[in-house]
Design an enzyme around this catalytic site. Structure first.
Site, PDB file in Angstrom:
ATOM      1  N   GLU A  42       0.828  -1.208   0.000  1.00 47.01           N
ATOM      2  CA  GLU A  42       0.000   0.000   0.000  1.00 47.01           C
ATOM      3  C   GLU A  42       0.865   1.261   0.000  1.00 47.01           C
ATOM      4  O   GLU A  42       1.792   1.393   0.798  1.00 47.01           O
ATOM      5  CB  GLU A  42      -0.895  -0.010   1.240  1.00 47.01           C
ATOM      6  CG  GLU A  42      -1.816   1.192   1.362  1.00 47.01           C
ATOM      7  CD  GLU A  42      -2.639   1.179   2.645  1.00 47.01           C
ATOM      8  OE1 GLU A  42      -3.696   1.821   2.671  1.00 47.01           O
ATOM      9  OE2 GLU A  42      -2.209   0.530   3.632  1.00 47.01           O
ATOM     10  N   LYS A 117      -9.810   1.667  -2.730  1.00 49.10           N
ATOM     11  CA  LYS A 117     -10.056   1.174  -1.374  1.00 49.10           C
ATOM     12  C   LYS A 117     -11.446   1.583  -0.888  1.00 49.10           C
ATOM     13  O   LYS A 117     -11.803   2.758  -0.903  1.00 49.10           O
ATOM     14  CB  LYS A 117      -8.975   1.724  -0.445  1.00 49.10           C
ATOM     15  CG  LYS A 117      -8.982   1.191   0.975  1.00 49.10           C
ATOM     16  CD  LYS A 117      -7.758   1.729   1.696  1.00 49.10           C
ATOM     17  CE  LYS A 117      -7.656   1.251   3.133  1.00 49.10           C
ATOM     18  NZ  LYS A 117      -6.409   1.729   3.776  1.00 49.10           N
ATOM     19  N   CYS A 153      -5.458  -3.071   2.731  1.00 47.60           N
ATOM     20  CA  CYS A 153      -5.254  -2.870   4.168  1.00 47.60           C
ATOM     21  C   CYS A 153      -6.551  -2.980   4.978  1.00 47.60           C
ATOM     22  O   CYS A 153      -7.042  -4.082   5.192  1.00 47.60           O
ATOM     23  CB  CYS A 153      -4.558  -1.523   4.387  1.00 47.60           C
ATOM     24  SG  CYS A 153      -3.766  -1.361   6.010  1.00 47.60           S
TER      25      CYS A 153
END
Length: 275
Positions: A42, A117, A153
């Site tokens: 990331e 995301k 994440c």
């Protein structure tokens, strides 16, 4: 059999050229070792700048469009090496709109898709909501090496994310990660659980090392988990490459042993979609 690689590296905030050069070397090393599909961590190119409450508008200048420096560089690397890549980056969409994204590039250097995301944290270790808005689509991409889903994440903490990708046919779910070291054991446990409950491979590519602020050390521990929830390969906190050979037939074996998709009860899950 598919050979995948997760790049684990330390990044310096704002040092984009240096971070890109380090990532390039590691990706080329993974290609020489036989990787078909490589995932980077990331925000590896900018460094994870969202880790404090000291907001600074200067970080918006690190964002790039899809045709910017980072994605263009790795499209060229894919063409040169003949491998597919998952390349996270801080995406500039239009004035005032930014995303925490990951671009999937095939072995011909073509963009297959760009995941944004979906879950954006606001916590003592990740103040991303100041910088990024959430994405609104969970996609599975067809590649030469299987059907690929991407979570970034914090997405891993929401079981609905991986389940949606699993229901859409994902065989390998990649998770570019920038979690702090304090979450190391939780990170490993969650990755095992997501693989087990969806009977897919899950591969995490992690930042490691420290930022310029002493309190934030990254977890490292990139890993590959099989559809039975077993860790097949993992790193510790060193920089380097996790190389794993995935036998996709294990997905079928897992689903013939435990029938999690058959025994689902979506008709009683209505509350999951209640705001």
């Amino acid at each position: 059999m598919v050979t995948v690689a997760a790049v684990q590296m330390a990044s310096v905030i704002g040092e984009v050229d240096k971070n890109l050069e380090k990532a390039r070397r590691l990706v080329e090393q993974a290609a020489l070792q036989g990787a078909n599909l490589v995932c980077l961590p990331e925000l590896f190119n900018t460094g994870y700048f969202c880790h404090t409450g000291h907001f600074d508008n200067v970080y918006f200048d690190l964002a790039e469009p899809l045709d910017g420096k980072t994605i263009t560089a790795f499209r060229n690397i894919s063409r040169e090496t003949g491998i597919a890549l998952i390349v996270p980056f801080f995406e500039y969409s239009k004035p005032g709109v930014y995303y925490n994204s990951a671009c999937l590039i095939n072995e011909r250097g073509e963009i297959v898709g760009c995941y944004r995301k979906a879950h954006i944290p606001w916590s003592m270790t990740g103040w991303e909501k100041f910088y990024m808005r959430p994405g609104y689509e969970l996609s599975v991409y067809n590649t030469s090496y299987g059907k690929v889903g991407i979570m970034i994440c914090y997405d891993r903490d929401f079981p609905e994310t991986a389940r949606t990708l699993g229901l859409k046919g994902a065989e390998i779910i990649f998770v570019p990660n920038g979690a702090p070291a304090a979450l190391t054991e939780i990170w490993k446990s969650i990755m095992q659980t997501r693989a087990y409950e969806n009977q897919t491979f899950v591969v995490g590519a992690c930042l490691t090392g420290r930022t310029d602020e002493e309190h934030h050390e990254f977890s490292g521990h990139s890993l590959a988990v099989n559809p039975f929830g077993q860790i097949e390969k993992q790193l510790q906190r060193e920089e380097g490459i996790l190389l794993a050979e995935l036998d996709l037939s294990l997905i079928h074996q897992a689903r013939k042993k435990r029938f999690l998709y058959r025994d689902r009860r979506p008709e009683i899950y209505a509350n999951l979609t209640v705001h």
